[in-house]
Design a protein around this motif. Structure first.
Motif, short mmCIF file in Angstrom:
data_model
loop_
_atom_site.label_atom_id
_atom_site.label_comp_id
_atom_site.label_asym_id
_atom_site.label_seq_id
_atom_site.Cartn_x
_atom_site.Cartn_y
_atom_site.Cartn_z
N HIS A 49 0.89 -1.20 -0.10
CA HIS A 49 -0.07 -0.02 0.23
C HIS A 49 0.96 1.28 -0.03
O HIS A 49 0.42 2.33 0.57
CB HIS A 49 -0.81 0.02 1.32
CG HIS A 49 -2.04 -1.09 1.06
ND1 HIS A 49 -3.09 -1.24 0.53
CD2 HIS A 49 -1.83 -2.21 1.74
CE1 HIS A 49 -3.70 -2.17 0.93
NE2 HIS A 49 -3.24 -2.88 1.60
N HIS A 50 2.11 1.18 -0.58
CA HIS A 50 2.96 2.44 -0.36
C HIS A 50 2.41 3.30 -1.20
O HIS A 50 2.11 3.31 -2.51
CB HIS A 50 4.08 2.01 -1.08
CG HIS A 50 5.51 2.99 -1.04
ND1 HIS A 50 5.77 3.30 0.09
CD2 HIS A 50 5.75 3.74 -2.18
CE1 HIS A 50 6.89 4.47 -0.17
NE2 HIS A 50 6.87 4.53 -1.63
N GLN A 51 2.49 4.67 -0.80
CA GLN A 51 2.27 5.87 -1.29
C GLN A 51 3.48 6.55 -2.06
O GLN A 51 4.22 6.74 -1.48
CB GLN A 51 1.29 6.81 -0.50
CG GLN A 51 0.27 6.41 0.42
CD GLN A 51 -0.94 6.22 -0.66
OE1 GLN A 51 -1.03 6.79 -1.70
NE2 GLN A 51 -1.77 5.18 -0.39
N PHE A 52 3.28 6.48 -3.26
CA PHE A 52 4.53 6.94 -4.09
C PHE A 52 4.73 8.51 -3.82
O PHE A 52 3.69 9.45 -4.20
CB PHE A 52 4.28 6.75 -5.60
CG PHE A 52 4.17 5.20 -5.79
CD1 PHE A 52 5.34 4.37 -5.79
CD2 PHE A 52 2.94 4.41 -6.19
CE1 PHE A 52 5.28 3.01 -5.91
CE2 PHE A 52 2.81 3.35 -6.43
CZ PHE A 52 4.19 2.57 -6.35
N LEU A 78 -0.37 4.96 -8.90
CA LEU A 78 0.45 5.63 -9.88
C LEU A 78 -0.36 6.47 -10.69
O LEU A 78 0.26 7.57 -11.33
CB LEU A 78 1.15 4.62 -10.80
CG LEU A 78 2.33 4.02 -10.07
CD1 LEU A 78 2.56 2.62 -11.05
CD2 LEU A 78 3.35 4.94 -9.89
N GLU A 79 -1.71 6.37 -10.67
CA GLU A 79 -2.49 7.11 -11.76
C GLU A 79 -2.37 8.70 -11.41
O GLU A 79 -2.52 9.54 -12.37
CB GLU A 79 -3.79 6.87 -11.38
CG GLU A 79 -4.43 5.70 -12.62
CD GLU A 79 -5.71 5.57 -12.49
OE1 GLU A 79 -6.28 4.58 -13.27
OE2 GLU A 79 -6.49 6.26 -11.54
N LEU A 85 6.29 11.53 -13.75
CA LEU A 85 6.80 10.36 -14.57
C LEU A 85 7.20 10.76 -15.90
O LEU A 85 6.33 11.63 -16.64
CB LEU A 85 5.67 9.47 -14.89
CG LEU A 85 5.31 8.28 -13.58
CD1 LEU A 85 3.96 7.59 -13.70
CD2 LEU A 85 6.50 7.27 -13.48
N ASP A 86 8.24 10.45 -16.55
CA ASP A 86 8.74 10.61 -17.62
C ASP A 86 7.79 10.11 -18.92
O ASP A 86 7.23 9.30 -18.61
CB ASP A 86 10.32 9.96 -17.90
CG ASP A 86 11.48 10.73 -17.22
OD1 ASP A 86 11.09 11.74 -16.76
OD2 ASP A 86 12.30 10.25 -17.07
N SER A 101 7.50 11.99 -4.61
CA SER A 101 8.39 12.62 -5.84
C SER A 101 9.50 11.77 -5.85
O SER A 101 10.10 11.46 -7.06
CB SER A 101 8.41 14.13 -5.78
OG SER A 101 9.14 14.29 -4.31
N LYS A 102 10.11 11.25 -4.86
CA LYS A 102 11.40 10.71 -4.61
C LYS A 102 11.33 9.41 -5.34
O LYS A 102 12.27 8.89 -6.13
CB LYS A 102 12.09 10.57 -3.27
CG LYS A 102 13.37 9.96 -3.16
CD LYS A 102 13.88 10.19 -1.66
CE LYS A 102 15.30 9.27 -1.69
NZ LYS A 102 15.82 9.44 -0.43
N ASP A 103 10.39 8.71 -4.85
CA ASP A 103 9.99 7.51 -5.75
C ASP A 103 9.92 7.49 -7.33
O ASP A 103 10.28 6.52 -7.85
CB ASP A 103 8.75 6.86 -5.03
CG ASP A 103 8.95 6.49 -3.55
OD1 ASP A 103 9.85 6.19 -3.07
OD2 ASP A 103 7.80 6.63 -2.86
N ILE A 104 9.22 8.52 -7.74
CA ILE A 104 8.87 8.69 -8.94
C ILE A 104 10.22 9.00 -9.83
O ILE A 104 10.60 8.43 -10.82
CB ILE A 104 7.99 9.84 -9.25
CG1 ILE A 104 6.67 9.56 -8.55
CG2 ILE A 104 7.81 9.99 -10.61
CD1 ILE A 104 5.84 8.41 -9.18
N GLU A 105 11.03 9.73 -8.94
CA GLU A 105 12.54 9.76 -9.58
C GLU A 105 13.29 8.64 -9.66
O GLU A 105 13.94 8.26 -10.73
CB GLU A 105 13.34 10.92 -8.78
CG GLU A 105 12.81 12.35 -8.88
CD GLU A 105 13.47 13.21 -7.74
OE1 GLU A 105 14.60 12.70 -7.38
OE2 GLU A 105 13.28 14.28 -7.77
N GLU A 106 13.25 7.59 -8.80
CA GLU A 106 13.57 6.40 -8.97
C GLU A 106 13.30 5.57 -9.82
O GLU A 106 14.00 4.66 -10.39
CB GLU A 106 13.64 5.84 -7.57
CG GLU A 106 14.21 4.38 -7.34
CD GLU A 106 14.22 3.57 -5.97
OE1 GLU A 106 14.72 2.48 -5.87
OE2 GLU A 106 13.31 4.31 -5.24
#
Length: 392
Positions: free
Chosen positions: A283-286, A317-318, A323-324, A288-293
């Motif tokens: 249930h991890h909430q993504f 993720l929606e 996201l690139d 900005s750091k996660d999105i960069e990873e």
């Protein structure tokens, strides 16, 4: 091939704490058993689906199976806690409801099943009472309680306990040494026990061994299910492709925020030699750091490359920013459904349908003569069309 118990890791140095935890859980259960703590039952069919293990055992696809089985012949409402949602109290999902309002799993179900009600409430009794009294939901015929096996303040009419084949409760230990939420004898409250995520090539002898090992009472019914993967679907867009079409040399960034991602890794191995797991907590909430990873990991993979994620992670993720473009265009969701094994589908369907029909408040519910064809209820993703509860 991995066998049952293969994902279990016991932290033996924590066993003294597990013993203390077990005392507390047993005392709580005793208070319910002798009536000091009260369980409330309702004059509407209530089916509870849950487990006694922390982590994924396949609750959502099994609830979705029940929705498919019942929703075109009865008014279905799913009541969930709405884990990690940002709202409070009772919330009924509507057209503009977001994942943050109700949680990832209820949001996933709402997107897939537009003809049912989805509600969330940490207090399940309050939630049921709202469902039964509010004008929008008071015509509900059956309530599906998602992840409520330990919520004993509600006495469900039918309790379904899910047990992960790869983490059988008979081999596990109580928290914090293991992952059991309560002692394994808690399984005695279940009317139905389902061993989930079974290998598709399970042998007849293995069924018999597992049946004996589970040690169920005669009044309990045991079933086995496996996971079936549907076609990959783009998270942003409407492109669809079969797993068999992705190619052995395709680099897959397997993005998961679920409790047990090992099974998906194993299941994808026949389709690609280049699987790169990127795993987050359940249930991890993504951020900005996660999105960069995610962007960085994806860019580091050789072409051709795609991202595969679960439906639950896709729901989170929606709404993520950053996201690139290439990553966004190549994120595929991997839908799953469950399949009953050892000819169990017909018996399971009939048990569910019989319970709902016998306990329904709806006097117009009628039974068609062709009950015996209920076994075809969930094949090929089609909803069952064999028993009508309602006069349409």
């Amino acid at each position: 091939m991995r066998t049952e118990g293969d994902f279990i890791k016991i932290n033996e140095w924590l066993l003294p704490l597990s013993w203390l935890y077990g005392l507390g859980v047993r005392f709580r259960n005793l208070m319910f058993d002798i009536g000091v703590l009260k369980s409330r039952s309702y004059d509407i069919p209530v089916i509870s689906v849950g487990n006694i293990t922390v982590g994924g055992s396949g609750k959502t696809p099994h609830v979705e199976y029940l929705i498919s089985l019942l929703s075109n012949r009865a008014k279905v409402t799913v009541l969930s806690r709405g884990y990690k949602r940002k709202s409070h109290g009772y919330v009924l999902a509507k057209a503009g409801t977001t994942m943050r309002d109700i949680g990832d799993e209820p949001y996933q179900m709402k997107k897939k099943f537009g003809n049912i009600h989805i509600a969330v409430d940490k207090d399940r009794r309050h939630g049921i009472e709202r469902i039964m009294s509010d004008s929008e939901t008071k015509d509900t015929d059956v309530i599906l309680l998602d992840d409520a096996y330990q919520h004993r303040y509600v006495k469900a009419g039918l309790n379904i306990l899910l047990v992960d084949y790869h983490r059988l409760i008979i081999y596990d230990k109580l928290l914090p040494a293991g992952r059991l939420r309560e002692p394994q004898e808690g399984k005695s409250r279940a009317d139905i026990v389902i061993v989930t995520k079974c290998p598709k090539d399970l042998k007849p002898m293995e069924y018999r061994v597992l049946t004996r090992a589970m040690g169920l009472y005669p009044y309990q019914k045991l079933f086995f299910t496996s996971i079936e993967y549907c076609n990959l679907k783009t998270l942003f867009g409407n492109k669809e492709t079969a797993l068999s079409e992705i190619g052995k040399d395709t680099s897959i960034l397997l993005l998961t925020g679920i409790a047990s991602p090992q099974q998906i890794v194993m299941d994808l191995e026949p389709y690609s030699k280049k699987i790169h797991p990127l795993t987050f907590a359940d249930h991890h909430q993504f951020t900005s750091k996660d999105i960069e990873e995610i962007n960085s990991k994806f860019k580091s993979l050789p072409h051709p490359r795609i991202i595969i994620t679960t439906e639950k992670d896709g729901a989170r993720l929606e709404g993520a920013d950053g996201l690139d473009k290439e990553a966004k265009n190549n994120i595929f969701v991997l839908p799953i459904r469950i399949k009953f094994m050892s000819d169990g589908e017909k018996a399971f369907n009939n048990k569910i349908i019989s319970y709902v029909r016998k306990n329904s408040r709806n006097s117009t519910m009628a039974k068609r003569a062709n009950d015996n064809s209920a076994a075809d209820s969930h094949n090929s993703g089609h909803r069952p069309g064999t028993i009508s509860f309602r006069n349409n």
